[in-house]
Structures are given as structure tokens and as C-alpha cells.
Design a protein around this motif. Sequence first.
Motif, mmCIF file in Angstrom:
data_model
loop_
_atom_site.group_PDB
_atom_site.id
_atom_site.type_symbol
_atom_site.label_atom_id
_atom_site.label_comp_id
_atom_site.label_asym_id
_atom_site.label_seq_id
_atom_site.Cartn_x
_atom_site.Cartn_y
_atom_site.Cartn_z
ATOM 1 N N LEU A 251 0.930 -1.820 -0.188
ATOM 2 C CA LEU A 251 0.039 0.113 -0.025
ATOM 3 C C LEU A 251 0.867 1.064 0.149
ATOM 4 O O LEU A 251 0.413 2.309 -0.933
ATOM 5 N N ARG A 252 1.995 1.519 0.450
ATOM 6 C CA ARG A 252 2.828 2.360 0.687
ATOM 7 C C ARG A 252 3.621 2.607 -0.837
ATOM 8 O O ARG A 252 3.351 4.417 -0.923
ATOM 9 N N PHE A 253 4.150 1.552 -1.630
ATOM 10 C CA PHE A 253 4.354 1.779 -2.234
ATOM 11 C C PHE A 253 3.081 2.816 -3.337
ATOM 12 O O PHE A 253 4.003 2.913 -4.015
ATOM 13 N N LEU A 254 2.518 2.001 -3.872
ATOM 14 C CA LEU A 254 1.529 2.043 -4.694
ATOM 15 C C LEU A 254 0.551 3.733 -4.166
ATOM 16 O O LEU A 254 0.288 4.732 -5.192
ATOM 17 N N PHE A 255 0.840 4.213 -2.826
ATOM 18 C CA PHE A 255 0.469 5.295 -2.742
ATOM 19 C C PHE A 255 1.786 6.429 -3.012
ATOM 20 O O PHE A 255 1.813 7.272 -3.266
ATOM 21 N N LYS A 256 2.736 5.460 -2.908
ATOM 22 C CA LYS A 256 3.653 6.718 -3.808
ATOM 23 C C LYS A 256 3.707 6.308 -5.387
ATOM 24 O O LYS A 256 4.507 7.742 -5.663
ATOM 25 N N TYR A 257 3.883 5.048 -5.721
ATOM 26 C CA TYR A 257 3.781 5.309 -7.044
ATOM 27 C C TYR A 257 2.294 6.914 -7.916
ATOM 28 O O TYR A 257 2.626 7.082 -8.899
ATOM 29 N N PHE A 258 1.847 6.352 -7.196
ATOM 30 C CA PHE A 258 -0.022 7.990 -7.277
ATOM 31 C C PHE A 258 0.506 8.990 -7.351
ATOM 32 O O PHE A 258 0.040 9.770 -8.023
ATOM 33 N N GLU A 259 1.319 9.135 -6.578
ATOM 34 C CA GLU A 259 2.424 10.327 -5.746
ATOM 35 C C GLU A 259 3.111 10.981 -7.362
ATOM 36 O O GLU A 259 4.036 12.083 -6.914
ATOM 37 N N GLY A 260 3.580 9.209 -7.781
ATOM 38 C CA GLY A 260 4.595 10.432 -8.676
ATOM 39 C C GLY A 260 6.275 9.722 -8.656
ATOM 40 O O GLY A 260 7.335 10.010 -9.604
ATOM 41 N N ASN A 261 5.802 9.202 -7.210
ATOM 42 C CA ASN A 261 7.053 8.397 -6.812
ATOM 43 C C ASN A 261 7.506 7.140 -6.787
ATOM 44 O O ASN A 261 8.902 6.694 -5.787
ATOM 45 N N GLY A 262 6.930 6.870 -7.524
ATOM 46 C CA GLY A 262 6.815 5.064 -7.422
ATOM 47 C C GLY A 262 8.386 4.577 -8.084
ATOM 48 O O GLY A 262 9.014 3.024 -7.671
ATOM 49 N N SER A 263 8.702 5.133 -8.703
ATOM 50 C CA SER A 263 10.251 4.732 -9.397
ATOM 51 C C SER A 263 11.486 4.550 -8.699
ATOM 52 O O SER A 263 12.672 3.442 -8.276
ATOM 53 N N ASN A 265 10.654 3.424 -5.622
ATOM 54 C CA ASN A 265 10.256 3.019 -4.449
ATOM 55 C C ASN A 265 10.354 1.371 -5.318
ATOM 56 O O ASN A 265 9.320 0.421 -4.631
ATOM 57 N N ILE A 266 10.819 0.895 -5.429
ATOM 58 C CA ILE A 266 11.012 -0.712 -5.989
ATOM 59 C C ILE A 266 11.364 -0.952 -5.228
ATOM 60 O O ILE A 266 10.609 -3.198 -5.113
ATOM 61 N N GLN A 267 12.086 -0.440 -4.456
ATOM 62 C CA GLN A 267 12.368 -2.244 -2.875
ATOM 63 C C GLN A 267 11.460 -2.057 -2.377
ATOM 64 O O GLN A 267 11.116 -2.978 -1.873
ATOM 65 N N SER A 268 10.304 -1.383 -1.670
ATOM 66 C CA SER A 268 9.451 -1.577 -1.263
ATOM 67 C C SER A 268 8.149 -2.764 -1.960
ATOM 68 O O SER A 268 8.177 -3.508 -1.233
ATOM 69 N N LEU A 269 8.310 -2.256 -3.937
ATOM 70 C CA LEU A 269 7.790 -3.466 -4.192
ATOM 71 C C LEU A 269 7.862 -4.231 -4.426
ATOM 72 O O LEU A 269 7.108 -5.491 -4.109
ATOM 73 N N ILE A 270 9.598 -4.841 -4.207
ATOM 74 C CA ILE A 270 9.663 -6.207 -3.958
ATOM 75 C C ILE A 270 10.533 -6.795 -3.025
ATOM 76 O O ILE A 270 9.714 -7.727 -2.842
ATOM 77 N N LEU A 271 10.319 -6.193 -1.959
ATOM 78 C CA LEU A 271 9.911 -6.499 0.018
ATOM 79 C C LEU A 271 9.036 -7.116 -0.611
ATOM 80 O O LEU A 271 7.982 -7.962 0.701
ATOM 81 N N SER A 272 7.754 -6.497 -0.610
ATOM 82 C CA SER A 272 6.495 -6.600 -0.474
ATOM 83 C C SER A 272 5.589 -7.965 -0.712
ATOM 84 O O SER A 272 5.156 -8.532 -0.698
ATOM 85 N N SER A 273 6.276 -7.762 -2.563
ATOM 86 C CA SER A 273 6.249 -9.328 -2.880
ATOM 87 C C SER A 273 6.750 -10.514 -2.178
ATOM 88 O O SER A 273 6.026 -11.334 -1.990
ATOM 89 N N ILE A 274 7.872 -10.274 -1.711
ATOM 90 C CA ILE A 274 8.502 -11.300 -0.719
ATOM 91 C C ILE A 274 7.336 -11.705 0.981
ATOM 92 O O ILE A 274 7.086 -12.810 0.423
ATOM 93 N N LEU A 275 6.857 -10.619 0.699
ATOM 94 C CA LEU A 275 5.856 -10.790 2.248
ATOM 95 C C LEU A 275 4.835 -11.236 1.583
ATOM 96 O O LEU A 275 4.942 -12.077 2.703
ATOM 97 N N LEU A 276 4.315 -10.768 0.776
ATOM 98 C CA LEU A 276 3.182 -11.744 0.072
ATOM 99 C C LEU A 276 3.001 -13.160 -0.379
ATOM 100 O O LEU A 276 1.944 -14.308 0.710
ATOM 101 N N GLY A 277 4.704 -13.185 -0.263
ATOM 102 C CA GLY A 277 4.273 -14.625 -0.982
ATOM 103 C C GLY A 277 4.884 -15.851 0.279
ATOM 104 O O GLY A 277 4.174 -16.960 0.051
ATOM 105 N N MET A 278 5.299 -15.400 1.371
ATOM 106 C CA MET A 278 5.868 -15.973 2.272
ATOM 107 C C MET A 278 4.913 -16.215 3.348
ATOM 108 O O MET A 278 4.531 -17.289 4.021
#
Length: 329
Positions: A251-263, A265-278
Motif C-alpha cells: 500500500l505504501r508503494f502504491l501511495f508513492k506510485y500515484f504521487e509520482g515517486n514510484g520509481s 521505491n522499487i525496493q518496497s515493491l520487491i519486499l512487499s512481493s516477498i512478504l506476501l509470498g511468504m
Amino acid sequence: MKLIIQIPCYNEGGTLAVALSALPRYVEGFDSVEWLIIDDGSQDDTVEVAKANGVDHIVKHSGNKGLARAFMSGIDACLKFGADVIVNTDADNQYNADDIPKLVEPILQHRAELVIGARPIETIEHFSPAKKLLQKLGSWVVRVASKTDIPDAPSGFRAINRETAQKLIVFNDYTYTLETIIQAGQKDIAITSVPIRVNEELRPSRLVKSIPSYIKKSIITIVRIFVIYRPFRFFGTIGLILFSLGFLIGLRFLFKYFEGNGSGNIQSLILSSILLGMGFQTLLIAFVADLLSANRKLLEDLRFKTAQSHNINNNKKFRLESEDPKNID
């Protein structure tokens, strides 16, 4: 009615005579009282002391198997020797044997099937503050896992009726105390506790060789208890924590992405994907572990029914032999 008092022993030659001298030979409500020791691979004169002090039955292990295995060997032997009620106590005379009638009273009155002797932990001088804290922690964990209200779960001074003894199975090699109470809660065994007294310390505890070692083993025991007896709650809690963290970071990544700062915060997207999978995989493990736990319960019930059937057949055989004229003097 037969009462058998069992004592697990490992190199207890120095204290066993004191413990045996305090045991009763008559307890109200029983026709006979017998003593049994489990020699867990002792290398001293434990067996000789037991024989000299009139022990009725001696069970021997070829080597040191640990307290939990010794306890279960004693239970099996007591059942074999026809015990209606089994009392377990320690060879170091920690528990006051004069409280045995109080311990078995709830069983005789059919108010309980398993009775735990609750020690006055706060007033025991030779218990360190760390040990007292761990005793309380262990008891709290057992109360949560078993849904019972036993105040002194680590106490080894306990009375068990025959039917309950047939149901008990201990997986832990370190100690039997916590696990048997949790099984009682899960199997709807009527369990209660009674206040008991303790004697002066004759020797340091064998289970508590050092506080760090005791803490380590206690934590491992507690974790194993939850894994074995509350697998869905254990793995489900871990899975939900991981999944929730991944969801919040996403959610934090999406918030930053829609603010135009997504590029940035790619680390947050990767970490989110790993934690969701785990988290998702751990939740799947929770369901599988719960199925295994249900299968274990079915096997335990089958084992209990088989043991009951075996006892019934033995009793029938005994009656037939007694009624045979050839067996009458």
C-alpha cells in the motif's frame, strides 16, 4: 483398587532412600499400594538402594533415555501391573509424600482424571528469580495451549487414573510435564490441581543444569508444544503477520506510485512481493499442519481403543481361567 507410585531415577542412589522412606504403604480408598522405579540407565547403586528399601517393581533402561521416556516407561509398566491410579513423584524427595492422599482424592471422588500438585513457587527459597519466572511463563503457555487453569504446569507431582494413562503420549524428550497437560485439555480429560508442600533441597535439579540451558530448552519445548498441539494458530499467526506486513508495504508503494515517486521505491515493491509470498505459503502450511494434527488425534484415539480392547480381552481370559475347574485348588 490398586495405587502404584512411580519414581523416574537416574543416578539417584544418594537421595532415593530418603524419598522411599517417606512413601506410604497404605492410602485410604485403595486395597494395595505398590512402588515402582524406572532406572534410566543409572551408573550408581540406584537399583540396589531400591531393592533394599522394598520397591515392588523395577523397570530398567539400557541407557539414559531422558526424563520423558522414563516417565512413559513407568506409565506403561504401571498399567501392565494393574494400577487403577498412578502417582508420579521425584527421587530427590522434592515433593512432600504426605500429600499423596490429597493428590488422589479428586480421582477417588470422580472429580478429576488427572491431578497436578501445585507447589508454592514464590516461597521456595532454592528457586532463583529466573527459574520462578520461567515456571510462570511455562504455566501460562500451557494454560493458553490447553485451555486449562493449572497454576504449576512444570510440577512432576501428579496423579493419573488408568483410562487417562492409556491416552497419554509424550513426544518431547526433555520433559513430560507441559505436554501431558496440553493433551489433557485437547482430549477433554478432567484435570485439576491441589496445593502441595515441598521438602528441602537434597540436590540441584537435573533439568536445570544452568539458567541459560534451562531457558533455551524451555523455549524450544514451548515452541514445539505450539507447533504440535496448536499448529494452525502457530503457523497461521506467522503467516498473517508476514502477509499483513507485505500488504502494508505494498500500500505504501502504491501511495508513492500515484504521487509520482514510484520509481524510487522499487525496493518496497520487491519486499512487499516477498512478504506476501511468504505469508501466503505459511498460511498454506497452517492448513496442512492442521490436517496432520487431526490425523494424529485419530491415530491416538485408535491406539487408545486398541489398548482398551486388549485389556478387556485379557480380563475375559483371566475370568475364564479362574472359572475352569482345573485351576481350582
